[in-house]
Design a protein around this motif. Structure first.
Motif, PDB file in Angstrom:
ATOM      1  N   GLN A 159       0.825  -1.203   0.000  1.00 57.27           N
ATOM      2  CA  GLN A 159       0.000   0.000   0.000  1.00 57.27           C
ATOM      3  C   GLN A 159       0.861   1.256   0.000  1.00 57.27           C
ATOM      4  O   GLN A 159       0.523   2.256  -0.649  1.00 57.27           O
ATOM      5  N   ALA A 162       2.010   1.830  -3.495  1.00 56.79           N
ATOM      6  CA  ALA A 162       0.881   2.311  -4.304  1.00 56.79           C
ATOM      7  C   ALA A 162       0.579   3.775  -3.999  1.00 56.79           C
ATOM      8  O   ALA A 162       0.292   4.566  -4.908  1.00 56.79           O
ATOM      9  N   ASP A 167      -2.076   6.686  -9.250  1.00 55.66           N
ATOM     10  CA  ASP A 167      -2.907   5.932 -10.192  1.00 55.66           C
ATOM     11  C   ASP A 167      -2.271   5.734 -11.563  1.00 55.66           C
ATOM     12  O   ASP A 167      -2.864   5.085 -12.426  1.00 55.66           O
ATOM     13  N   LYS A 169       0.122   4.427 -14.662  1.00 52.75           N
ATOM     14  CA  LYS A 169       0.654   3.121 -15.042  1.00 52.75           C
ATOM     15  C   LYS A 169       2.116   3.055 -14.616  1.00 52.75           C
ATOM     16  O   LYS A 169       2.862   4.021 -14.785  1.00 52.75           O
ATOM     17  N   LEU A 195      -0.975  -5.213  -4.361  1.00 50.20           N
ATOM     18  CA  LEU A 195      -0.587  -4.640  -5.655  1.00 50.20           C
ATOM     19  C   LEU A 195      -1.142  -5.394  -6.865  1.00 50.20           C
ATOM     20  O   LEU A 195      -1.444  -4.776  -7.889  1.00 50.20           O
ATOM     21  N   MET A 198      -4.286  -4.225  -8.628  1.00 47.43           N
ATOM     22  CA  MET A 198      -4.198  -2.892  -9.228  1.00 47.43           C
ATOM     23  C   MET A 198      -3.658  -3.044 -10.647  1.00 47.43           C
ATOM     24  O   MET A 198      -2.454  -3.135 -10.869  1.00 47.43           O
ATOM     25  N   THR A 199      -4.547  -3.056 -11.600  1.00 45.27           N
ATOM     26  CA  THR A 199      -4.189  -3.402 -12.980  1.00 45.27           C
ATOM     27  C   THR A 199      -3.331  -2.359 -13.678  1.00 45.27           C
ATOM     28  O   THR A 199      -2.810  -2.617 -14.771  1.00 45.27           O
ATOM     29  N   ASN A 200      -3.173  -1.197 -13.076  1.00 43.92           N
ATOM     30  CA  ASN A 200      -2.310  -0.180 -13.681  1.00 43.92           C
ATOM     31  C   ASN A 200      -0.833  -0.454 -13.409  1.00 43.92           C
ATOM     32  O   ASN A 200       0.045   0.193 -13.975  1.00 43.92           O
ATOM     33  N   TYR A 201      -0.552  -1.443 -12.547  1.00 43.18           N
ATOM     34  CA  TYR A 201       0.828  -1.795 -12.235  1.00 43.18           C
ATOM     35  C   TYR A 201       1.215  -3.101 -12.911  1.00 43.18           C
ATOM     36  O   TYR A 201       0.434  -4.049 -12.969  1.00 43.18           O
TER      37      TYR A 201
END
Length: 366
Positions: A159, A162, A167, A169, A195, A198-201
């Protein structure tokens, strides 16, 4: 939650009652061991503690040892604390010596589960109760497991990274702890649980660092960084030492302070890196709190009593539910570095030395 003990405690009590106060007949020499006892006689028997090394983290000697000594001194219990210096065979030899010299409770921070379990089996056969300190020994036989919630440590790291990345990529590299350390597995699992959804990572590299070796960590991170063509936006480092190794490589590539890096243990270096902006966060685990929990559990065993537990931890190999005392870790960022200092985890003099004095002033630390 309490646990009733087996017949081992009957033997333990018999050994404990037969012991008499002794001098420094079983401690290591020089800085290798410390043998002492408080002025009172609150507990009969003797407690042995074997710390793992001085390489995986500076915490063992700088934080845990003095905290344990203070806790045992206050309780008036005889104790012997030694360090295995990263050598499993040496840990076994220390354990054998401690058992031979009359410890009634033995706490270890295992270097690997196989050697740790063998030590516990030997201790049990001699009527000595054992405690897993900080690391769970898989297939072991410890009466208690005293640690922080290590899955939560990983969750805080995930976290924290993140929060620092936001937010956008981002490509992430995982620099995990030693594959022989069950805690490292739990840290990684906790971080992934936060993590991965969290599809942006995107994870572009992940590797465990044998024995938590910081020099090897630098080599591994350099290889992962190169394999990703330098397109690394965040580093999930399992502790401050590994984080510092990654920061060193990032500095060489002009990216330190631009790529968030996590950590753990709230070391002086880790806190200074946070103040300097090259490390995103660390996880603080109060050595005083953990040492106090170990001392309470060990003294309960010496006295033939049940320790207060918070629940159980499942041994993933044996399936045994190990009675546990699990403490809550704390996420540390630039905004609350002072919490570590206020708790006694580090001193202002150490953290704010030299060029970091002005950074401490800016962060409200004095």
């Amino acid at each position: 939650m309490k646990r009733k003990h087996s017949l081992i405690l009957v033997g333990l009590l018999g050994v404990a009652m037969s012991l008499t106060a002794c001098g420094d007949d079983d401690s290591g020499s020089g800085a290798e061991g410390s043998d002492g006892g408080g002025g009172g006689s609150a507990a009969e028997g003797k407690i042995g503690v074997i710390l793992p090394d001085t390489e995986s983290s500076v915490r063992w000697e700088s934080a845990d040892r003095p905290a344990l000594e203070a806790a045992f001194e206050e309780a008036g219990v005889e104790y012997d604390i030694q360090n295995a210096e990263g050598d499993a065979e040496r840990m076994t030899q220390i354990a054998d010596t401690m058992i031979g010299n009359g410890v009634t409770v033995l706490a270890i921070v295992n270097l690997d589960s196989e050697s740790g379990a063998a030590i516990q089996e030997k201790a049990q056969s001699q009527g000595v109760a054992t405690i897993d300190y900080d690391r769970l020994t898989l297939n072991g036989s410890a009466e208690y497991y005293v640690s922080f919630d290590n899955t939560k440590v990983g969750e805080l790291q995930g976290q924290g990274l993140a929060d620092c990345l936001g937010d956008k990529k981002a490509n992430i590299v995982f620099l995990n702890g030693s594959p022989t350390d069950n805690n490292a597995t739990l840290f990684a699992e906790g971080a992934h649980s936060v993590l991965d959804p969290m599809t942006n990572y995107t994870v572009v590299g992940e590797q465990a660092v044998p024995e938590w070796d910081n020099e090897e960590a630098a080599t591994i991170f350099q290889q992962l960084y190169t394999a990703a063509d330098g397109k690394v936006d965040g580093v999930l480092a399992a502790n401050d030492g590994l984080g510092g190794a990654a920061i060193g490589i990032l500095e060489g590539n002009g990216q330190a302070g631009k790529v968030p890096v996590t950590g753990q243990d709230a070391t002086v270096e880790g806190l200074q890196n946070i103040l300097a902006g090259t490390q995103c966060m660390t996880v603080y685990k109060s050595a005083t709190q953990e040492a106090g929990a170990l001392a309470d559990a060990a003294i309960a065993l010496v006295n033939g009593e049940d320790a207060e537990t918070t629940g159980t931890t499942k041994d993933s190999e044996s399936g045994r539910e190990v009675p546990s005392i699990l403490l809550d870790p704390q996420s540390i960022t630039k905004d609350n570095v002072s919490d570590v200092i206020d708790d006694g985890g580090q001193t202002v003099e150490d953290v704010c030395a030299g060029n970091f004095a002005s950074l401490c002033t800016d962060a409200g630390i004095s």
